[in-house]
Design a protein around this motif. Sequence first.
Motif, short mmCIF file in Angstrom:
data_model
loop_
_atom_site.label_atom_id
_atom_site.label_comp_id
_atom_site.label_asym_id
_atom_site.label_seq_id
_atom_site.Cartn_x
_atom_site.Cartn_y
_atom_site.Cartn_z
N GLN A 16 -27.91 -11.18 6.08
CA GLN A 16 -28.51 -12.37 6.69
C GLN A 16 -29.90 -12.05 7.21
OE1 GLN A 16 -26.42 -14.58 9.46
NE2 GLN A 16 -27.37 -16.50 9.09
N GLU A 17 -30.90 -12.40 6.61
CA GLU A 17 -32.29 -12.12 7.35
C GLU A 17 -32.54 -13.50 8.37
OE1 GLU A 17 -37.09 -12.06 6.01
OE2 GLU A 17 -35.35 -12.06 4.54
N TRP A 18 -32.91 -12.97 9.73
CA TRP A 18 -32.81 -13.89 10.64
C TRP A 18 -34.34 -13.70 11.12
CZ3 TRP A 18 -34.15 -11.98 15.53
CH2 TRP A 18 -33.96 -10.66 15.76
N TYR A 19 -34.93 -12.31 11.08
CA TYR A 19 -36.61 -12.27 11.47
C TYR A 19 -36.97 -11.19 10.72
CZ TYR A 19 -40.45 -11.48 14.22
OH TYR A 19 -41.82 -11.08 14.41
N PRO A 20 -38.11 -11.17 10.15
CA PRO A 20 -38.95 -12.31 10.36
C PRO A 20 -38.68 -13.01 8.94
CG PRO A 20 -40.04 -10.51 9.30
CD PRO A 20 -38.78 -9.84 9.71
N THR A 21 -38.94 -14.37 8.87
CA THR A 21 -38.83 -15.17 7.78
C THR A 21 -40.16 -15.38 7.42
OG1 THR A 21 -38.55 -16.93 9.28
CG2 THR A 21 -36.48 -16.21 8.41
N PHE A 22 -40.29 -15.94 6.03
CA PHE A 22 -41.51 -16.13 5.58
C PHE A 22 -41.61 -17.50 4.58
CE2 PHE A 22 -42.00 -11.49 6.27
CZ PHE A 22 -42.88 -11.45 7.06
N ASP A 23 -40.60 -18.27 4.96
CA ASP A 23 -40.50 -19.58 4.44
C ASP A 23 -41.70 -20.36 4.72
OD1 ASP A 23 -38.13 -18.97 3.20
OD2 ASP A 23 -36.86 -19.90 4.59
N GLY A 24 -42.65 -20.85 3.82
CA GLY A 24 -43.78 -21.66 4.09
C GLY A 24 -45.04 -20.73 4.24
N ALA A 25 -44.72 -19.39 4.00
CA ALA A 25 -45.83 -18.50 3.87
C ALA A 25 -46.11 -17.84 2.68
CB ALA A 25 -45.69 -17.52 5.14
N GLU A 26 -45.83 -18.60 1.61
CA GLU A 26 -45.90 -17.77 0.23
C GLU A 26 -47.31 -17.67 -0.16
OE1 GLU A 26 -44.06 -20.60 0.91
OE2 GLU A 26 -42.07 -19.74 1.11
N GLY A 27 -47.44 -17.00 -1.35
CA GLY A 27 -48.73 -16.97 -2.06
C GLY A 27 -49.61 -16.20 -1.19
#
Length: 178
Positions: A16-27
Amino acid sequence: SWRAVTDPVDERPASQEWYPTFDGAEGEHLLLARQLVTRIEQMKDAYETRDWRKMTELYSARYQDPNGFHREYVGRAWKWWLFRNNETIMLRQIRRWDFSDYARTGEVRVRMFTLFRGCRFDDQPFGYGFDGTLRIPRHADEEVTYTWRQEDDQHWRIVATDPAVPNFEEMLAYSRGS
């Protein structure tokens, strides 16, 4: 009648990835997000080594919080807090990336759960909380929006926090008599 007890099925994910998360920081924003995560890790390291100068360096000379205070205030607040506390730890989790103003202003907002914990030198082992630790920020969800901007020296620095972090009012609440 004896019967073998079987363990329940473990339905948790293998990882389970809890940090860092990059949802919303694509491309195109992913590289910027990775740079900011590096700065957030530097913040964690500075806090946990109780280095108020490095904490202050993370803030821009243009920093202003919602209360109208600036970088000098930040430095004094972190110095006071870190000199009074030990066993410091910074907990963090990115909740939301906001690049909506980046093209126009060069600023990126990162909404994070942030909790700066410590234990007062002069009040161990009991402290002021139920577990002997002090914490800032002290609002209900501990979420803070950090606005970052890459400055002329190519370092990302905090230009705003909402709510204010650090905030002497929250810090001084632990200094009142019982």
